[in-house]
Write an enzyme that holds these catalytic residues in place. Structure first.
Site, short mmCIF file in Angstrom:
data_model
loop_
_atom_site.label_atom_id
_atom_site.label_comp_id
_atom_site.label_asym_id
_atom_site.label_seq_id
_atom_site.Cartn_x
_atom_site.Cartn_y
_atom_site.Cartn_z
N GLU B 182 0.86 -1.18 0.00
CA GLU B 182 0.00 0.00 0.00
C GLU B 182 0.89 1.23 0.00
O GLU B 182 2.12 1.12 0.12
CB GLU B 182 -0.94 -0.01 1.21
CG GLU B 182 -0.24 0.09 2.55
CD GLU B 182 -1.20 -0.02 3.75
OE1 GLU B 182 -2.33 -0.52 3.59
OE2 GLU B 182 -0.80 0.40 4.84
N HIS B 221 -4.12 3.50 8.16
CA HIS B 221 -2.92 2.99 8.82
C HIS B 221 -1.97 4.15 9.08
O HIS B 221 -1.82 5.03 8.23
CB HIS B 221 -2.17 2.00 7.92
CG HIS B 221 -2.83 0.66 7.85
ND1 HIS B 221 -2.73 -0.14 6.73
CD2 HIS B 221 -3.57 -0.03 8.74
CE1 HIS B 221 -3.38 -1.27 6.96
NE2 HIS B 221 -3.91 -1.23 8.17
#
Lengths: 386, 264
Positions: B182, B221
């Site tokens: 990611e 995150h």
């Protein structure tokens, strides 16, 4: 639904905790890093007094968290008090990348002969903090040419070696010593407040070899704020941020008209990518987090309901520690409370999915097996209502 | 974890020694637990404020693999744990991971077991739910997993994607590797370089989330953040493309790419 709650949030989302320049400069100043004299001005009435105190010329700097202020014309020089007033009036009304300032920092102008660069940042892959020194400041960090880097496994900056390496990249001894002095103080400050980044760009060198921080950028580690109440208090969270923190979900505002909700950062990012690639425009990124309960999902839907630009909702949930029947119950409640008005397409998979489907029966929620199908149907529905 | 067949021999909570949970005895300290049971692996669920102390205690007690589920761990705490673990030759996975699963064998973490089936594809990921999604897609297409491991969503991963790849380089039960990356950091770029430099012998398929993410925003995150051009999905996809790693455009495409790589 209470319309008074429909607020326009200036800075949305769980950003990294970046401090305003004036806040960072106060920290610099209290840790022995020299900054220009300044006055934070919020009202036109106080501009003249600031100019009188600082002397002409002055620099006016818009206090926003967005980068690229120089290029956006949000940092300007004034040679007279009336000019300062005119510039103040312009800057205070001028948004930078959509963000309106609540104050302008009026600063004394400091003559200097050179601009350099200094930062301490985290190198994620090397598992340590790194000090970066360059003789070229005032430019993008990516554009920096000659530079010296130092790994700081225990956050301590060694003055002698910084001074030596700084001379090696082309600075004279006086300047190198001044920079090394600042670097040591910066290391102490970075460790003390648990910063993720401390950056001075530019760090000006005066004719007599002293170093002055003309700009200040600090990003603190928001996960360490529980140890630093004095830093945490600098933050003024928006209502929305406070609400998302309370319930433990993550919300980031985007430009489009479709709210994207899911459980797990990666899954929501992936859903957002697929929406955009199908021609849709996301209004927000909303990650419910791991193990979201009914309350959390309901709170998330309430936040989205107050978010006027979200005309439709795309929900992608993969049940695991998040139980899909809980998600379904929250959606049902949100419908009954009038929180969901536009088209709602969802893909729900995993633990308890059959129960979730049963709960959502007879509600205007369109359930799909396939996420692409959910996305295409939703985009079409949103286009139809607009 | 017990239900999955993981052999849990002890729990540790200060002040709760002598009690038992689902038949598992509880100890006051990691040292007591490790001495009494000779356990080698610990999974930590301790809240972020207390994690540092708990992790160091586990490492000092001689644990050789520590899985940290805890989210929101301060960066400097993670760095201290990383260094201490290295000195003591302890493998630390996380923080902020759903854990590790070897299907039909052991589960160390909080992932849903249902998407995972036994097979020969190793899955290494920076994300939790997205891993279930992709494991589900793989399993649906008859592609089981030899292991699925989350390195964690934080800026600091004590075990890197490079470390993971080395574990399966010579593993006979692994025929292909799936990397779920990611935005944020440069773990994928470093992995790509490692794949090229060491001529990794097995096919690798990647998926990168966040191609349309904005800059300078933490996307769920703590580690998923783009600064300038650092950490963008384009940079990661290009790095993989350059070394011949196929990057799927969406999760559904992953099994198709794995399947065609295995047929080659």
């Amino acid at each position: 639904m209470n319309l008074a709650l429909t607020v326009k949030y200036p800075v949305l989302g769980i950003d990294c905790m970046r401090l305003y320049e004036y806040q960072a400069k106060q920290l610099f100043s209290s840790h022995g890093i020299v900054v220009p004299g300044s006055v934070l001005v919020r009202s036109q009435n106080d501009v003249k007094e600031a100019v009188n105190k600082l002397g002409l010329p002055v620099i006016l700097k818009s206090q926003v968290l967005a980068g690229g202020r120089g290029k956006a014309g949000a940092i300007r020089k004034a040679d007279s008090a009336p000019e300062a007033l005119t510039i103040f009036s312009e800057l205070i009304e001028k948004p930078v990348q959509g963000e309106k300032p609540s104050a302008i920092l009026v600063e004394e102008f400091r003559e200097h002969v050179r601009e350099t660069y200094l930062s301490i940042s985290l190198n994620r892959s090397e598992h340590c903090f790194v000090l970066l020194v360059s003789g070229e400041g005032g430019v993008d960090v990516e554009a920096i040419g000659r530079k010296a880097t130092f790994s700081l496994p225990d956050s301590v900056v060694d003055k002698k070696s910084v001074s030596k390496e700084t001379m090696r990249i082309g600075l004279d001894e006086d300047s190198a010593n001044s920079i090394a002095n600042i670097a040591v103080k910066m290391g102490e400050l970075s460790a003390k407040i648990e910063a993720e980044l401390v950056e001075i760009n530019p760090l000006a060198i005066t004719a007599d070899g002293n170093a002055i921080a003309l700009d200040a950028k600090i990003i603190v580690d928001d996960n360490a704020l529980f140890r630093h109440p004095e830093i945490a208090s600098l933050r003024m969270p928006s209502n929305l941020e406070a609400e998302s923190q309370k319930y433990g979900f993550n919300f980031v505002e985007l430009d489009g008209n479709i709210a994207v909700i899911g459980n797990g950062a990666g899954l929501v990012l992936s859903t957002l990518d697929m929406l955009v690639e199908n021609g849709g425009r996301p209004a927000c990124f909303l990650d419910l987090g791991g193990g979201a309960t009914e309350d959390v999902v309901f709170a998330a839907l309430r936040v989205v309901s107050r978010f006027d630009k979200a005309k439709g909702i795309l929900l992608n949930v993969f049940g695991g520690i998040t139980r899909t029947p809980d998600v379904a119950k929250a959606i049902k409640d949100a419908f009954f409370n009038g929180l969901i008005r536009g088209p709602f397409h969802a893909r729900i998979l995993g633990v308890g999915e059959e129960d979730a489907f049963a709960i959502l029966q007879n509600l205007p929620v369109f359930l799909h097996r396939n996420i692409d199908e959910a996305i295409q149907k939703l985009i079409a529905d949103v286009q139809r209502i607009q | 974890m017990l239900d999955y067949g993981t052999n849990i021999v002890a729990g540790v909570t200060p002040g709760k020694a002598g009690q038992s949970v689902n038949g598992v005895p509880v100890f006051n300290t990691m040292k007591d637990a490790a001495t009494a049971t000779s356990a080698g692996i610990t999974v930590a669920f301790v809240p972020a404020q207390y994690l540092l102390g708990a992790a160091l205690e586990a490492i000092e007690a001689g644990i050789h693999c520590l899985v940290i589920i805890t989210e929101h761990v301060p960066i400097r705490d993670s760095l201290t744990i990383f260094r201490k673990a290295k000195e003591n030759e302890c493998i630390v996975i996380g923080p902020n991971t759903a854990g590790v699963i070897i299907p039909n064998k052991i589960k160390l973490g909080i992932m849903a077991a249902s998407p995972f089936t036994k097979g020969s594809v190793a899955v290494f990921s920076r994300s939790g739910t997205l891993t279930y999604e992709i494991a589900y897609q793989l399993s649906n297409n008859g592609l089981g997993q030899s292991i699925s491991l989350g390195v964690g969503g934080d800026p600091i991963n004590c075990t890197s994607l490079v470390d993971c790849l080395e574990w399966v380089r010579n593993h006979k039960g692994t025929d292909a590797v799936v990397i779920i990356g990611e935005i944020g950091g440069d773990a994928e770029e470093r992995l790509a370089k490692h794949i090229l430099d060491t001529r990794f012998p097995k096919p690798i398929i990647a998926y990168i989330a966040g191609r349309h993410a904005p800059k300078e925003k933490k996307m769920g995150h703590a580690g998923a953040i783009i600064y300038g051009s650092y950490g963008t999905a384009e940079s990661k996809i290009k790095a993989f493309d350059d070394v011949g790693v196929h990057v799927a455009k969406k999760p559904e495409e992953v099994p198709l790419l794995v399947d065609s790589a295995l047929r080659r």
